[in-house]
Design an enzyme around this catalytic site. Sequence first.
Site, PDB file in Angstrom:
ATOM      1  N   CYS A 258       0.865  -1.189   0.000  1.00  0.00           N
ATOM      2  CA  CYS A 258       0.000   0.000   0.000  1.00  0.00           C
ATOM      3  C   CYS A 258       0.897   1.234   0.000  1.00  0.00           C
ATOM      4  O   CYS A 258       0.808   2.110   0.849  1.00  0.00           O
ATOM      5  CB  CYS A 258      -0.946  -0.003   1.192  1.00  0.00           C
ATOM      6  SG  CYS A 258      -1.857  -1.550   1.408  1.00  0.00           S
ATOM      7  N   ALA A 259       1.787   1.275  -0.989  1.00  0.00           N
ATOM      8  CA  ALA A 259       2.932   2.183  -0.980  1.00  0.00           C
ATOM      9  C   ALA A 259       2.634   3.601  -1.441  1.00  0.00           C
ATOM     10  O   ALA A 259       3.392   4.520  -1.124  1.00  0.00           O
ATOM     11  CB  ALA A 259       4.044   1.602  -1.862  1.00  0.00           C
ATOM     12  N   ALA A 260       1.594   3.792  -2.237  1.00  0.00           N
ATOM     13  CA  ALA A 260       1.338   5.126  -2.803  1.00  0.00           C
ATOM     14  C   ALA A 260       1.123   6.158  -1.688  1.00  0.00           C
ATOM     15  O   ALA A 260       0.527   5.837  -0.661  1.00  0.00           O
ATOM     16  CB  ALA A 260       0.114   5.078  -3.703  1.00  0.00           C
ATOM     17  N   PRO A 261       1.655   7.375  -1.870  1.00  0.00           N
ATOM     18  CA  PRO A 261       2.327   7.923  -3.052  1.00  0.00           C
ATOM     19  C   PRO A 261       3.841   7.686  -3.102  1.00  0.00           C
ATOM     20  O   PRO A 261       4.533   8.281  -3.910  1.00  0.00           O
ATOM     21  CB  PRO A 261       2.037   9.417  -2.932  1.00  0.00           C
ATOM     22  CG  PRO A 261       1.994   9.668  -1.469  1.00  0.00           C
ATOM     23  CD  PRO A 261       1.374   8.425  -0.865  1.00  0.00           C
ATOM     24  N   GLY A 262       4.373   6.846  -2.209  1.00  0.00           N
ATOM     25  CA  GLY A 262       5.766   6.435  -2.325  1.00  0.00           C
ATOM     26  C   GLY A 262       6.730   7.080  -1.352  1.00  0.00           C
ATOM     27  O   GLY A 262       7.934   6.827  -1.442  1.00  0.00           O
ATOM     28  N   LYS A 264       7.307   6.546   1.855  1.00  0.00           N
ATOM     29  CA  LYS A 264       8.019   5.591   2.710  1.00  0.00           C
ATOM     30  C   LYS A 264       8.967   4.710   1.888  1.00  0.00           C
ATOM     31  O   LYS A 264      10.053   4.367   2.351  1.00  0.00           O
ATOM     32  CB  LYS A 264       7.016   4.754   3.500  1.00  0.00           C
ATOM     33  CG  LYS A 264       6.135   5.590   4.431  1.00  0.00           C
ATOM     34  CD  LYS A 264       5.122   4.727   5.163  1.00  0.00           C
ATOM     35  CE  LYS A 264       4.155   5.567   5.972  1.00  0.00           C
ATOM     36  NZ  LYS A 264       3.238   6.355   5.113  1.00  0.00           N
ATOM     37  N   ASP A 282       0.754  -1.351  -4.768  1.00  0.00           N
ATOM     38  CA  ASP A 282      -0.491  -0.651  -4.439  1.00  0.00           C
ATOM     39  C   ASP A 282      -1.578  -1.131  -5.388  1.00  0.00           C
ATOM     40  O   ASP A 282      -1.300  -1.506  -6.534  1.00  0.00           O
ATOM     41  CB  ASP A 282      -0.316   0.863  -4.552  1.00  0.00           C
ATOM     42  CG  ASP A 282      -1.343   1.622  -3.723  1.00  0.00           C
ATOM     43  OD1 ASP A 282      -1.004   2.009  -2.580  1.00  0.00           O
ATOM     44  OD2 ASP A 282      -2.478   1.815  -4.182  1.00  0.00           O
ATOM     45  N   ASP A 308      -3.629  -6.455  -5.747  1.00  0.00           N
ATOM     46  CA  ASP A 308      -4.407  -6.561  -4.516  1.00  0.00           C
ATOM     47  C   ASP A 308      -3.556  -7.297  -3.495  1.00  0.00           C
ATOM     48  O   ASP A 308      -3.226  -8.470  -3.678  1.00  0.00           O
ATOM     49  CB  ASP A 308      -5.702  -7.319  -4.817  1.00  0.00           C
ATOM     50  CG  ASP A 308      -6.563  -7.537  -3.577  1.00  0.00           C
ATOM     51  OD1 ASP A 308      -6.100  -7.249  -2.451  1.00  0.00           O
ATOM     52  OD2 ASP A 308      -7.697  -8.017  -3.733  1.00  0.00           O
ATOM     53  N   CYS A 380      -2.417   5.485   9.656  1.00  0.00           N
ATOM     54  CA  CYS A 380      -2.523   6.889  10.076  1.00  0.00           C
ATOM     55  C   CYS A 380      -3.876   7.090  10.750  1.00  0.00           C
ATOM     56  O   CYS A 380      -4.581   8.061  10.490  1.00  0.00           O
ATOM     57  CB  CYS A 380      -2.308   7.845   8.905  1.00  0.00           C
ATOM     58  SG  CYS A 380      -3.377   7.557   7.477  1.00  0.00           S
TER      59      CYS A 380
END
Length: 440
Positions: A258-262, A264, A282, A308, A380
């Site tokens: 679930c990396a977006a927007p990148g 991390k 993502d 997914d 978050c």
Amino acid sequence: MKPTPLPKQKNLRADCAWVIYQILENGKSSRDCLERVQRRHNPRDNAWIQEMSLGVMRKLPLLQNWLRGLLDRPLKGNKKVIEHLILLGLYQLAFSRVSQHAAVGETVNAAPYLGGTGLKGLVNAVLRNFERDGLADKAIDNPIIESGLPKWLYKAIDNAYLDDADAVREATNAMAPIWLRVNQGKISRADFIASLEDADIEFQLSDQHGDGILLSKRQDITSLPGFHEGHFAVQDGAAQMAAQYLDAQPNERVLDCCAAPGGKTGHILERTPSLAYCLALDADASRLARVHENMHRLGHNPEIKQGDASDLSSWWDGKHFDRILLDAPCSATGVIRRHPDIRWLRKASDIDNLALLQRRILDTLWTTLKPGGTLLYATCSILPQENREQIQRFLANNEDAILSPIVKTETPEKPGRQILPGEQQMDGFYYARLVKSISK
């Protein structure tokens, strides 16, 4: 609600009211709406539109309370957008530096751009009556309205934080500062600090963040020194803790899920450039475009895949990971101060659905982690159902999962670190670190 098209001709207040309408009536994010509107305006007007529209989100219950007393009956159909124009006018009169004359006159003049030529008199009367009756100075004896939060979230914070609930709500409504993360793969922190000083940009340093810098004033990010060269990324201090807690080592295989927007992903690669492999995954193709853009600007080259996370057949090559960062889909209740529209885009029923999704992804990713490997769970969110309770369940159901404390006070019954909004000027965030035992 039938979609209302963006006004054919640009008008500052009409376009701002359209953004408010899209968020509240059609469930659109402020990011998407603002992007469409801000193509039509200059930077100064864009800043005003953002300040006003997000200000309405912060004060919405109070503004709606005033509006109900000022309108004989709600507007309906294609006239509904005029209510949102009036909300904008009320916000200007009560909470902005806009003069009374401009707040009333220019808001009235915006009505025709939204198809409300025949409602100019109504807009004028409502705003004049608001001023005449001095409603902005009259106390509202309702803590939920005063909080600026939906009822369900007000009560959820009460249940989670008891005596500290008022402080959490207050911090949730505060303005978020801008954090930068220095890309030390391209420039040293000392040299970047020198470039800010040369440009007379005020900032603060954080003892907890070796790569972090906190701007003292809001700035146009793209005009900061080194933006186009990829010398920094915009990333809140709480989010900067992810790469530190994951602590990836050279020659390891790492997954940022679930990396977006990148942000991390970039930080992981900056801290450990000699990884054997790094995958940014993502499910959202449009958000992955942002990952590509950010990685290009920062000078990183991870593998980027759409897939997914709970369906391994859509992305996994069968090779296990040494470390996994799971930045799980969540309510985002910890970043409401930064994205105030979130409070109106989320519903109480969303929390149960998100918790189930988080559980499914966590259970699936665990199977892709090597024995002895580390998984860092992050959200978050400030809600225990998505955080502490999620990890409690996982530890109870997986004998090979061992809690690796981030803070000394952690136990399997009370796992993880909950960062609250405003804590050391950071957003609300939750982290829990798990190690997979070598043998069951």
